[in-house]
Design an enzyme around this catalytic site. Structure first.
Site, PDB file in Angstrom:
ATOM      1  N   HIS A  24       0.830  -1.220   0.000  1.00 56.43           N
ATOM      2  CA  HIS A  24       0.000   0.000   0.000  1.00 56.43           C
ATOM      3  C   HIS A  24       0.858   1.261   0.000  1.00 56.43           C
ATOM      4  CE1 HIS A  24      -2.864  -2.636   2.646  1.00 56.43           C
ATOM      5  NE2 HIS A  24      -2.697  -3.116   1.434  1.00 56.43           N
ATOM      6  N   HIS A  78      -7.840  -9.767  13.561  1.00 60.02           N
ATOM      7  CA  HIS A  78      -7.805  -8.630  12.623  1.00 60.02           C
ATOM      8  C   HIS A  78      -8.277  -9.111  11.260  1.00 60.02           C
ATOM      9  CE1 HIS A  78      -6.689  -5.057  10.617  1.00 60.02           C
ATOM     10  NE2 HIS A  78      -5.395  -5.261  10.453  1.00 60.02           N
ATOM     11  N   GLU A  80      -8.022  -7.440   8.278  1.00 67.05           N
ATOM     12  CA  GLU A  80      -7.326  -7.032   7.047  1.00 67.05           C
ATOM     13  C   GLU A  80      -6.831  -8.287   6.331  1.00 67.05           C
ATOM     14  OE1 GLU A  80      -4.421  -3.840   7.355  1.00 67.05           O
ATOM     15  OE2 GLU A  80      -4.490  -3.558   5.182  1.00 67.05           O
ATOM     16  N   ASP A  82      -4.346  -9.389   4.779  1.00 71.28           N
ATOM     17  CA  ASP A  82      -3.063 -10.080   4.945  1.00 71.28           C
ATOM     18  C   ASP A  82      -3.134 -11.093   6.088  1.00 71.28           C
ATOM     19  OD1 ASP A  82      -3.310  -7.688   6.410  1.00 71.28           O
ATOM     20  OD2 ASP A  82      -1.165  -7.459   6.680  1.00 71.28           O
ATOM     21  N   HIS A 145      -4.925  -2.118  14.083  1.00 69.10           N
ATOM     22  CA  HIS A 145      -4.769  -1.148  13.038  1.00 69.10           C
ATOM     23  C   HIS A 145      -6.096  -0.739  12.387  1.00 69.10           C
ATOM     24  CE1 HIS A 145      -3.545  -1.185   8.513  1.00 69.10           C
ATOM     25  NE2 HIS A 145      -3.384   0.026   8.949  1.00 69.10           N
ATOM     26  N   ASP A 164      -1.264  -6.644  14.459  1.00 70.33           N
ATOM     27  CA  ASP A 164      -0.300  -5.812  13.727  1.00 70.33           C
ATOM     28  C   ASP A 164       0.707  -5.112  14.647  1.00 70.33           C
ATOM     29  OD1 ASP A 164      -0.984  -6.152  11.040  1.00 70.33           O
ATOM     30  OD2 ASP A 164      -2.489  -4.576  11.077  1.00 70.33           O
ATOM     31  N   TYR A 192       7.891   0.616  10.427  1.00 70.37           N
ATOM     32  CA  TYR A 192       6.529   0.073  10.478  1.00 70.37           C
ATOM     33  C   TYR A 192       5.630   0.997  11.311  1.00 70.37           C
ATOM     34  CZ  TYR A 192       3.101  -3.712  11.441  1.00 70.37           C
ATOM     35  OH  TYR A 192       1.973  -4.480  11.569  1.00 70.37           O
ATOM     36  N   HIS A 225       3.547  -9.726  12.005  1.00 73.08           N
ATOM     37  CA  HIS A 225       4.536  -9.525  10.934  1.00 73.08           C
ATOM     38  C   HIS A 225       5.941  -9.535  11.536  1.00 73.08           C
ATOM     39  CE1 HIS A 225       1.567  -8.319   7.914  1.00 73.08           C
ATOM     40  NE2 HIS A 225       1.047  -7.485   8.784  1.00 73.08           N
TER      41      HIS A 225
HETATM   42 FE1  FEO Z   1      -3.613  -4.291   9.303  1.00 76.37          FE
HETATM   43 FE2  FEO Z   1      -1.087  -6.647   8.805  1.00 76.37          FE
HETATM   44  O1  FEO Z   1      -2.778  -5.830   8.601  1.00 76.37           O
END
Ligand code: FEO
Length: 399
Positions: A24, A78, A80, A82, A145, A164, A192, A225
């Site tokens: 993104h 979460h 999102e 990913d 997030h 996240d 990050y 992550h």
């Molecule tokens: Fe907000 Fe790693 O996704």
């Protein structure tokens, strides 16, 4: 990459994405990982999934530990994509008894996957579920997030599964913070934070206070992550406290793009002035500096001095891009000014100044313009601008 037992009967079953370079608009020059976790207990629980293209890798990892049909609970911290992209395949393979998520998580799951018939179980902060010998406590972390985000805390293990938060985009075969170079790890964590979590700094301050009040004992942070924190869990929480305070240091960024090097010559003269006041200056030419690296440096800078040549009555596209990007990330406690060369109309400085004001940067000078190519005298106002901003930094930043 094979599963890794991160604590007794708790396994990382995620995937490493070596190839992603753009997340993104964030430059993930060293890839990333999608971490998810499997807890084997009387009830077997899977915490989150991975990005869709990695679903087979992740399910393969799960199968090396347990038949997916034996998984009882799916916990969606979460939504999102990913982390949730493989949810449909996981639900198909697992047929979970329950899918735990926040109220916002349930809404988002339905809006992503259009399956109202899945066995959602909505939880909120403080709710607990027992897996047998272990307890999962949920902590909603709205906007960290997304509105749906939450943490899962396993008190018997002092393990925080943090979604996240505390992550880094860094693909490695190592899974723990003490297995990699620490300065590089913290650089990725800062990048990050600056590019993803900066707008939510006030919420992070509140969250740290809540976690402190709850007296959560944490000796491992399993983020979604990058590397998991087992040696430096305390240090990364301290870093989040510091970064989210947005207390600046004696540092100025000179962020610019240049057409025929006149604006660049001005940038160097401004750096000269800053240096004379003892302030650290960084020149960031947008032709060779990615916007997400600018944000990493901006995290602890006091000043952003933005320059552009005038092009077609406006600013150069790269400058417009960085101003839009910075505005969205809402940095606080910054001062700034604009500069740039021009040929006949010269609007760039005015437009940049307006943009700085719109993002609540304290503009300490109306800005410096130079027609065509600056000579020695023409650079004097640039040096003076650097000195003025350096003095303002020295006055406002202790130490
Ligand atoms: Fe907000 Fe790693 O996704």
């Amino acid at each position: 990459m094979p599963p890794i037992e991160i604590k007794k009967n708790i396994h990382w079953v995620g995937a490493v994405d070596w190839n992603i370079r753009n997340f993104h608009g964030y430059s993930t020059e060293k890839g990333t990982t999608y971490n998810n976790f499997l807890i084997m207990d009387e009830k077997v629980a899977l915490f989150d999934t991975v990005k869709k293209p990695f679903r087979s890798e992740m399910l393969h990892n799960v199968r090396r530990i347990v038949d997916p049909v034996k998984i009882d609970y799916l916990i969606v911290n979460h939504v999102e994509m990913d982390h949730s992209g493989s949810v449909p395949e996981v639900v198909e393979a697992v047929k979970p008894e329950k899918i735990f998520c926040s109220a916002k998580g349930k809404e988002a799951m339905i809006e992503h996957f259009h399956r109202e018939d899945w066995p959602y179980e909505v939880v909120e902060s403080g709710d607990e579920i027992s897996l047998g010998t272990r307890t999962v406590t949920f902590l909603e972390t709205r906007m960290l997030h997304w509105p749906d985000s939450m943490f899962s805390y396993i008190k018997e293990e002092r393990l925080l599964i943090s979604s996240d938060a505390f992550g880094q985009h860094w693909a490695t075969t190592e899974r723990f913070d003490d297995e990699v170079d620490s300065p590089e790890l913290f650089r990725h964590a800062a990048k990050y934070f600056a590019n993803i979590l900066l707008p939510y700094s006030a919420l992070i301050q509140k969250l740290i206070a809540t976690v402190t009040d709850m007296g959560l004992e944490i000796d491992m942070i399993a983020c979604d992550h990058g590397l998991l924190w087992r040696k430096n869990a305390g240090k990364i929480i301290e870093a989040y406290d510091r970064w989210s305070r947005q207390e600046p240091t004696k540092k100025a960024l000179i962020i610019y793009d240049t057409m025929w090097h006149s604006t660049e010559t001005m940038a160097k003269a401004i750096a000269d002035g800053l240096q004379q006041t003892g302030v650290s200056a960084k020149l960031m030419n947008l032709e060779c500096t990615h916007r997400s690296d600018v944000l990493t440096e901006l995290l602890d800078a006091r000043a952003m001095i933005v320059g552009s040549s005038t092009l077609n009555n406006g600013m150069l596209p790269a400058v417009s891009d960085i101003l839009t990007y910075i505005k969205g990330l809402r940095p606080k406690n910054k001062i700034g000014a604009a500069f740039g060369s021009y040929g006949w109309s010269g609007e760039a400085v005015k437009l940049i100044t307006k943009s700085l004001e719109d993002m609540k940067v304290e503009v300490v000078d109306p800005g410096v313009r130079v027609k065509y190519v600056p000579d020695h005298e023409g650079l004097r106002p640039c040096v003076e601008l650097g000195k003025k901003i350096g003095a303002a930094i020295n006055e406002s930043v202790p130490g």
